[in-house]
Motif scaffolding. Structure first.
Motif, mmCIF file in Angstrom:
data_model
loop_
_atom_site.group_PDB
_atom_site.id
_atom_site.type_symbol
_atom_site.label_atom_id
_atom_site.label_comp_id
_atom_site.label_asym_id
_atom_site.label_seq_id
_atom_site.Cartn_x
_atom_site.Cartn_y
_atom_site.Cartn_z
ATOM 1 N N VAL A 55 39.501 42.981 -0.645
ATOM 2 C CA VAL A 55 38.560 41.865 -0.720
ATOM 3 C C VAL A 55 38.979 40.747 0.231
ATOM 4 C CG1 VAL A 55 37.578 40.081 -2.221
ATOM 5 C CG2 VAL A 55 37.808 42.428 -3.068
ATOM 6 N N VAL A 56 40.253 40.396 0.221
ATOM 7 C CA VAL A 56 40.741 39.339 1.116
ATOM 8 C C VAL A 56 40.478 39.719 2.565
ATOM 9 C CG1 VAL A 56 42.828 38.195 1.978
ATOM 10 C CG2 VAL A 56 42.465 38.435 -0.487
ATOM 11 N N GLU A 57 40.782 40.951 2.917
ATOM 12 C CA GLU A 57 40.576 41.412 4.295
ATOM 13 C C GLU A 57 39.111 41.329 4.701
ATOM 14 O OE1 GLU A 57 40.815 45.692 6.420
ATOM 15 O OE2 GLU A 57 42.653 45.067 5.390
ATOM 16 N N GLN A 58 38.217 41.757 3.831
ATOM 17 C CA GLN A 58 36.792 41.714 4.156
ATOM 18 C C GLN A 58 36.295 40.279 4.290
ATOM 19 O OE1 GLN A 58 35.488 44.518 1.037
ATOM 20 N NE2 GLN A 58 34.578 45.704 2.703
ATOM 21 N N ILE A 59 36.767 39.397 3.425
ATOM 22 C CA ILE A 59 36.362 37.990 3.530
ATOM 23 C C ILE A 59 36.866 37.408 4.844
ATOM 24 C CG2 ILE A 59 36.730 35.673 2.573
ATOM 25 C CD1 ILE A 59 36.623 36.998 -0.222
ATOM 26 N N GLN A 60 38.089 37.709 5.206
ATOM 27 C CA GLN A 60 38.642 37.211 6.468
ATOM 28 C C GLN A 60 37.850 37.731 7.674
ATOM 29 O OE1 GLN A 60 42.727 38.496 6.056
ATOM 30 N NE2 GLN A 60 43.371 36.528 5.185
ATOM 31 N N ASN A 61 37.251 38.908 7.515
ATOM 32 C CA ASN A 61 36.431 39.474 8.582
ATOM 33 C C ASN A 61 34.980 39.007 8.513
ATOM 34 O OD1 ASN A 61 38.585 40.901 9.671
ATOM 35 N ND2 ASN A 61 38.175 42.716 8.429
ATOM 36 N N GLY A 62 34.697 38.079 7.605
ATOM 37 C CA GLY A 62 33.346 37.531 7.494
ATOM 38 C C GLY A 62 32.388 38.381 6.697
ATOM 39 N N GLU A 63 32.884 39.390 6.030
ATOM 40 C CA GLU A 63 32.035 40.295 5.242
ATOM 41 C C GLU A 63 31.934 39.762 3.813
ATOM 42 O OE1 GLU A 63 33.575 44.300 5.754
ATOM 43 O OE2 GLU A 63 34.248 43.737 7.757
ATOM 44 N N LEU A 64 31.146 38.730 3.640
ATOM 45 C CA LEU A 64 31.094 38.016 2.363
ATOM 46 C C LEU A 64 30.340 38.768 1.267
ATOM 47 C CD1 LEU A 64 30.579 34.395 3.703
ATOM 48 C CD2 LEU A 64 32.703 35.577 3.145
ATOM 49 N N GLU A 65 29.616 39.809 1.627
ATOM 50 C CA GLU A 65 28.911 40.595 0.605
ATOM 51 C C GLU A 65 29.903 41.262 -0.356
ATOM 52 O OE1 GLU A 65 29.542 43.084 4.241
ATOM 53 O OE2 GLU A 65 28.535 41.189 3.930
ATOM 54 N N VAL A 66 31.169 41.339 0.047
ATOM 55 C CA VAL A 66 32.189 41.916 -0.827
ATOM 56 C C VAL A 66 32.323 41.111 -2.126
ATOM 57 C CG1 VAL A 66 34.193 40.677 0.124
ATOM 58 C CG2 VAL A 66 34.492 42.952 -0.872
ATOM 59 N N VAL A 67 32.011 39.828 -2.082
ATOM 60 C CA VAL A 67 32.105 39.002 -3.292
ATOM 61 C C VAL A 67 31.067 39.464 -4.313
ATOM 62 C CG1 VAL A 67 31.887 36.666 -4.228
ATOM 63 C CG2 VAL A 67 33.043 37.030 -2.031
ATOM 64 N N ASP A 68 29.838 39.718 -3.863
ATOM 65 C CA ASP A 68 28.805 40.220 -4.781
ATOM 66 C C ASP A 68 29.200 41.586 -5.340
ATOM 67 O OD1 ASP A 68 27.183 37.982 -4.427
ATOM 68 O OD2 ASP A 68 26.138 38.877 -2.717
ATOM 69 N N GLU A 69 29.752 42.432 -4.476
ATOM 70 C CA GLU A 69 30.199 43.758 -4.909
ATOM 71 C C GLU A 69 31.290 43.630 -5.972
ATOM 72 O OE1 GLU A 69 33.104 46.262 -2.529
ATOM 73 O OE2 GLU A 69 31.191 47.247 -2.080
ATOM 74 N N LEU A 70 32.237 42.737 -5.733
ATOM 75 C CA LEU A 70 33.323 42.518 -6.678
ATOM 76 C C LEU A 70 32.792 42.000 -8.015
ATOM 77 C CD1 LEU A 70 36.348 42.374 -7.357
ATOM 78 C CD2 LEU A 70 36.352 40.083 -6.327
ATOM 79 N N THR A 72 29.853 42.457 -9.305
ATOM 80 C CA THR A 72 29.164 43.560 -9.981
ATOM 81 C C THR A 72 30.176 44.468 -10.663
ATOM 82 O OG1 THR A 72 27.322 43.505 -8.424
ATOM 83 C CG2 THR A 72 27.650 45.554 -9.629
ATOM 84 N N THR A 73 31.257 44.769 -9.976
ATOM 85 C CA THR A 73 32.300 45.625 -10.540
ATOM 86 C C THR A 73 32.930 44.971 -11.762
ATOM 87 O OG1 THR A 73 32.761 46.632 -8.394
ATOM 88 C CG2 THR A 73 34.507 46.747 -10.044
ATOM 89 N N ILE A 74 33.232 43.688 -11.665
ATOM 90 C CA ILE A 74 33.843 42.980 -12.802
ATOM 91 C C ILE A 74 32.896 42.962 -13.998
ATOM 92 C CG2 ILE A 74 34.617 40.706 -13.610
ATOM 93 C CD1 ILE A 74 35.847 40.326 -10.791
ATOM 94 N N ARG A 75 31.612 42.718 -13.741
ATOM 95 C CA ARG A 75 30.628 42.723 -14.851
ATOM 96 C C ARG A 75 30.619 44.084 -15.535
ATOM 97 N NH1 ARG A 75 27.813 39.029 -11.704
ATOM 98 N NH2 ARG A 75 26.734 40.568 -10.476
ATOM 99 N N LYS A 76 30.642 45.167 -14.761
ATOM 100 C CA LYS A 76 30.629 46.511 -15.339
ATOM 101 C C LYS A 76 31.910 46.781 -16.129
ATOM 102 C CE LYS A 76 27.602 48.665 -11.945
ATOM 103 N NZ LYS A 76 27.514 49.667 -10.861
ATOM 104 N N MET A 77 33.030 46.278 -15.610
ATOM 105 C CA MET A 77 34.307 46.516 -16.293
ATOM 106 C C MET A 77 34.413 45.751 -17.609
ATOM 107 S SD MET A 77 37.099 46.435 -13.179
ATOM 108 C CE MET A 77 38.508 46.606 -14.265
ATOM 109 N N THR A 78 33.712 44.651 -17.727
ATOM 110 C CA THR A 78 33.853 43.819 -18.917
ATOM 111 C C THR A 78 32.766 44.049 -19.953
ATOM 112 O OG1 THR A 78 32.726 41.979 -17.797
ATOM 113 C CG2 THR A 78 35.127 42.017 -17.697
ATOM 114 N N LYS A 79 31.943 45.049 -19.758
ATOM 115 C CA LYS A 79 30.907 45.365 -20.755
ATOM 116 C C LYS A 79 31.507 45.961 -21.994
ATOM 117 C CE LYS A 79 26.690 46.073 -18.206
ATOM 118 N NZ LYS A 79 25.665 46.983 -17.814
#
Length: 79
Positions: A55-70, A72-79
């Motif tokens: 996630v850090v690497e993708q953010i540093q590369n300007g790929e901010l969509e990784v935050v939405d992906e993360l 979504t993953t956290i929401r699924k994990m906490t159901k």
């Protein structure tokens, strides 16, 4: 993490044997709870590693969509 996963695999095989051997249901349920707890631990470890590296690497590369992906993953994990 691979060692932990191998241990979990062994626990699952053990549960299968317990079922085949008609072990007392409560004992089997306790083994299931143990496996679930171990899986939760692996998931938390993997999530932390993912955030600190991928996630850090993708953010540093300007790929901010990784935050939405993360999220979504956290929401699924906490159901």
């Amino acid at each position: 993490m691979l060692n932990r996963m191998k241990r979990i695999e062994g626990q699952i095989r053990g549960i299968s044997r317990m079922i085949q051997e008609d072990v007392y249901c409560d004992d089997i349920l306790h083994q299931f709870m143990s496996v679930e707890s171990a899986i939760q631990g692996v998931k938390k470890t993997l999530l932390e590693a993912h955030v600190k590296s991928c996630v850090v690497e993708q953010i540093q590369n300007g790929e901010l969509e990784v935050v939405d992906e993360l999220m979504t993953t956290i929401r699924k994990m906490t159901k």
